[in-house]
Scaffold this motif. Structure first.
Motif, short mmCIF file in Angstrom:
data_model
loop_
_atom_site.label_atom_id
_atom_site.label_comp_id
_atom_site.label_asym_id
_atom_site.label_seq_id
_atom_site.Cartn_x
_atom_site.Cartn_y
_atom_site.Cartn_z
N LEU A 174 -10.80 8.96 -0.20
CA LEU A 174 -9.76 8.58 0.44
C LEU A 174 -9.45 8.69 1.90
CD1 LEU A 174 -7.06 8.79 -2.11
CD2 LEU A 174 -8.34 6.75 -1.93
N PRO A 175 -9.73 7.98 2.44
CA PRO A 175 -9.31 8.27 3.81
C PRO A 175 -8.11 9.22 4.70
CG PRO A 175 -9.23 5.18 3.93
CD PRO A 175 -9.19 6.44 2.35
N LEU A 176 -8.62 9.83 5.16
CA LEU A 176 -8.13 11.20 5.93
C LEU A 176 -6.95 10.96 7.22
CD1 LEU A 176 -6.86 14.03 5.29
CD2 LEU A 176 -9.19 14.82 5.64
N VAL A 177 -5.17 11.29 6.74
CA VAL A 177 -4.69 11.32 7.69
C VAL A 177 -3.88 12.67 8.17
CG1 VAL A 177 -3.02 9.51 8.94
CG2 VAL A 177 -4.22 8.60 7.62
N PRO A 236 0.80 -1.30 -0.25
CA PRO A 236 0.23 0.15 0.03
C PRO A 236 0.84 1.16 0.26
CG PRO A 236 -0.98 -1.57 2.17
CD PRO A 236 -0.20 -2.23 1.15
N LEU A 237 -0.01 2.07 0.15
CA LEU A 237 0.94 3.50 -0.71
C LEU A 237 -0.05 4.63 -0.65
CD1 LEU A 237 1.98 3.73 -4.13
CD2 LEU A 237 3.71 3.37 -2.39
N TRP A 238 0.87 5.49 0.81
CA TRP A 238 -0.63 6.84 0.61
C TRP A 238 0.43 7.84 0.36
CZ3 TRP A 238 -1.49 6.02 7.23
CH2 TRP A 238 -2.43 4.59 7.07
N LEU A 239 0.02 8.97 -0.42
CA LEU A 239 -0.35 10.11 -0.51
C LEU A 239 0.06 11.38 0.53
CD1 LEU A 239 1.44 12.05 -3.08
CD2 LEU A 239 -0.90 12.57 -3.09
N GLN A 240 0.80 11.79 1.49
CA GLN A 240 1.33 13.14 2.01
C GLN A 240 1.10 14.44 1.52
OE1 GLN A 240 4.47 14.97 2.32
NE2 GLN A 240 3.93 16.18 3.79
N ARG A 259 -4.89 12.36 -8.54
CA ARG A 259 -4.19 11.05 -9.78
C ARG A 259 -4.25 10.34 -8.56
NH1 ARG A 259 1.00 14.63 -10.83
NH2 ARG A 259 2.14 13.03 -11.04
N ALA A 260 -3.92 10.32 -7.08
CA ALA A 260 -4.01 8.98 -6.29
C ALA A 260 -4.66 9.15 -6.13
CB ALA A 260 -3.21 9.76 -5.64
N ALA A 261 -5.63 8.88 -6.04
CA ALA A 261 -6.86 8.07 -5.85
C ALA A 261 -6.92 6.93 -7.66
CB ALA A 261 -8.30 8.61 -6.04
N ALA A 262 -6.36 7.44 -8.37
CA ALA A 262 -6.93 7.42 -10.03
C ALA A 262 -5.30 5.71 -10.08
CB ALA A 262 -6.54 7.88 -11.09
N VAL A 263 -4.74 5.97 -9.52
CA VAL A 263 -3.80 5.08 -10.06
C VAL A 263 -3.11 4.46 -8.81
CG1 VAL A 263 -2.46 6.07 -11.43
CG2 VAL A 263 -1.68 6.36 -8.82
N GLY A 264 -4.72 4.06 -7.51
CA GLY A 264 -4.75 2.95 -6.46
C GLY A 264 -3.78 3.79 -4.86
N TYR A 265 -3.74 4.88 -4.75
CA TYR A 265 -2.83 4.93 -3.13
C TYR A 265 -4.48 4.59 -2.59
CZ TYR A 265 1.60 7.46 -4.94
OH TYR A 265 2.10 7.45 -5.79
N ARG A 266 -4.30 4.34 -1.16
CA ARG A 266 -5.04 3.96 0.06
C ARG A 266 -5.26 5.55 0.86
NH1 ARG A 266 -5.58 -1.05 0.71
NH2 ARG A 266 -4.17 -2.93 -1.26
N ALA A 267 -4.92 6.17 0.57
CA ALA A 267 -5.66 7.28 2.01
C ALA A 267 -4.23 8.57 0.94
CB ALA A 267 -4.39 6.47 3.40
N ASP A 284 -9.24 9.86 9.70
CA ASP A 284 -9.72 8.35 9.44
C ASP A 284 -8.34 7.79 10.69
OD1 ASP A 284 -12.27 7.94 8.05
OD2 ASP A 284 -10.76 9.36 6.90
N ALA A 285 -7.89 8.36 10.77
CA ALA A 285 -6.19 8.11 11.44
C ALA A 285 -4.79 8.96 12.09
CB ALA A 285 -5.56 6.89 10.70
#
Length: 378
Positions: free
Chosen positions: A242-245, A138-142, A158-166, A264-265
């Motif tokens: 996406l979940p928001l951390v 899994p990848l998350w984007l900061q 862009r992050a959501a489109a390529v599968g980032y999880r949060a 979400d975290a």
């Protein structure tokens, strides 16, 4: 020597398998330009918080249980719906090409080999798409909250489109900390390295060296919006499912507000001691935040973690996962993707070893009875 060569470590022969994470640190120090090393290792002002993060872990006493079946110790965990082989992940750090030519692509490969989370910085030196293509975990984007909200909206899409999880929003940096090492070095990002996911016009100041000042601080003053408040989180929520951390929480008050505003975290973090000096060590702040959240959302920790025994302490005090910042860069500098995987595997092996000797066969059996955090001597 070009500016790129002066800042990026060469791809050289791999180091022997280290016994401790400090061996990766030694190898990295020998390969990196002094200005880059100071950028990686340095903290804010007197760097007291950098040291306090480590000293907090040194005050932990382990309280082992015996006659427990530890023939198998499971380090696996679940985080925001994703299964991970290890609770040790990689914290967001900028410009991985400063320490290795393959940058975040190599980091993603290493994290994938270890089955670990990788939180990708907004200032990554490879595109979100190229990093995702290299990832097997899994990848998350900061994000930092830029004045250019259009760029933030574009990035989360862009992050959501390529599968980032949060999405991980760093909330402790309305301006850059006073990092004296970078100012003395007149540190700037060389022309061969760039923030690959941002409009170059936004990044101009980060590439302009000057005597006695940090180009990154100049960039942050220009580009980061210091007026953001809790109410602005709704804008980000509207633009991504996406979940928001939220990363950078150190108090019970802010932890409660984070939950109230839909986080979400939470990541308990003082930015590795790079923002406001004299803030609490993250391990010292952890229990307060965990108690304030009351199990509503998972709590993560970064800052000062240098191995699996440190991770054991943080997990026992309520963290769901811990993130490695500087050690991941040491591994990357020392041996590319293999070095990143080596850092994560070594720390995870140490965690499993500690769990076995402490009589805790899985992460669910870890609680505060496993550790004693001694008061700091004055």
């Amino acid at each position: 020597m070009t500016a790129r060569e002066a800042q990026a470590a060469p791809a050289t022969s791999p180091v022997p398998r280290p016994a401790v994470l400090g061996d990766y640190e030694t190898a990295a120090r020998g390969r990196l330009d002094g200005r880059v090393w100071d950028f990686v290792q340095g903290g804010a002002e007197s760097e007291r918080t950098v040291g306090d993060n480590r000293r907090a872990f040194s005050r932990v006493t382990l309280r082992p249980r015996v006659l427990v079946d530890v023939s198998h110790c499971d380090t696996g965990t679940e985080l925001l719906g994703a299964r991970l082989r290890t609770p040790l992940g990689i914290a967001p750090t900028a410009y991985h090409q400063l320490v290795h030519p393959e940058g975040e692509v190599a980091t993603a490969r290493g994290a994938g080999a270890a089955g670990a989370l990788f939180v990708v910085s907004i200032y990554a030196s490879h595109t979100l798409e190229d990093i995702a293509a290299a990832a097997a975990a899994p990848l998350w984007l900061q994000l930092y909250w830029l004045r250019r909200r259009d760029l933030l909206a574009e990035l989360v899409g862009r992050a959501a489109a390529v599968g980032y999880r949060a999405i991980v929003l760093t909330v402790d940096a309305p301006r850059l900390g006073r990092r004296h090492r970078d100012a003395r070095n007149g540190f700037a990002i060389g022309p061969g390295i760039r923030a690959a996911n941002l409009d170059p016009a936004v990044m101009t100041a980060a590439h302009l060296p000057g005597t006695g000042r940090s180009a990154l601080a100049d960039h942050a003053a220009e580009a980061v919006d210091p007026s953001v408040t809790w109410s602005d989180l709704a804008w980000l929520r509207e633009r991504s499912d996406l979940p928001l951390v939220l990363k950078g929480i150190l108090t019970a008050q802010d932890a409660a507000l984070a939950v109230r505003h839909g986080a979400d975290a939470i990541v308990v973090s003082n930015h590795g001691g790079r923002q406001l000096d004299r803030t609490p060590a993250t391990l010292d702040a952890l229990a307060e935040v965990v108690d304030a959240v009351g199990g509503a959302v998972p709590v993560l920790l970064d800052g000062g973690v240098r191995g699996g025994t440190d991770a054991f302490a943080a997990l026992a005090l309520g963290a769901r996962a811990v993130l490695l910042g500087r050690p991941a860069l040491w591994g990357l500098a020392a041996d590319g993707a293999a070095g990143v995987a080596g850092v994560l595997d070594l720390a995870t092996e140490e965690l499993a070893h500690t769990m076995a000797l402490a009589g805790r066969p899985d992460l669910g059996s870890l609680d505060r009875s496993a550790v004693l955090l001694r008061a700091e001597r004055r």
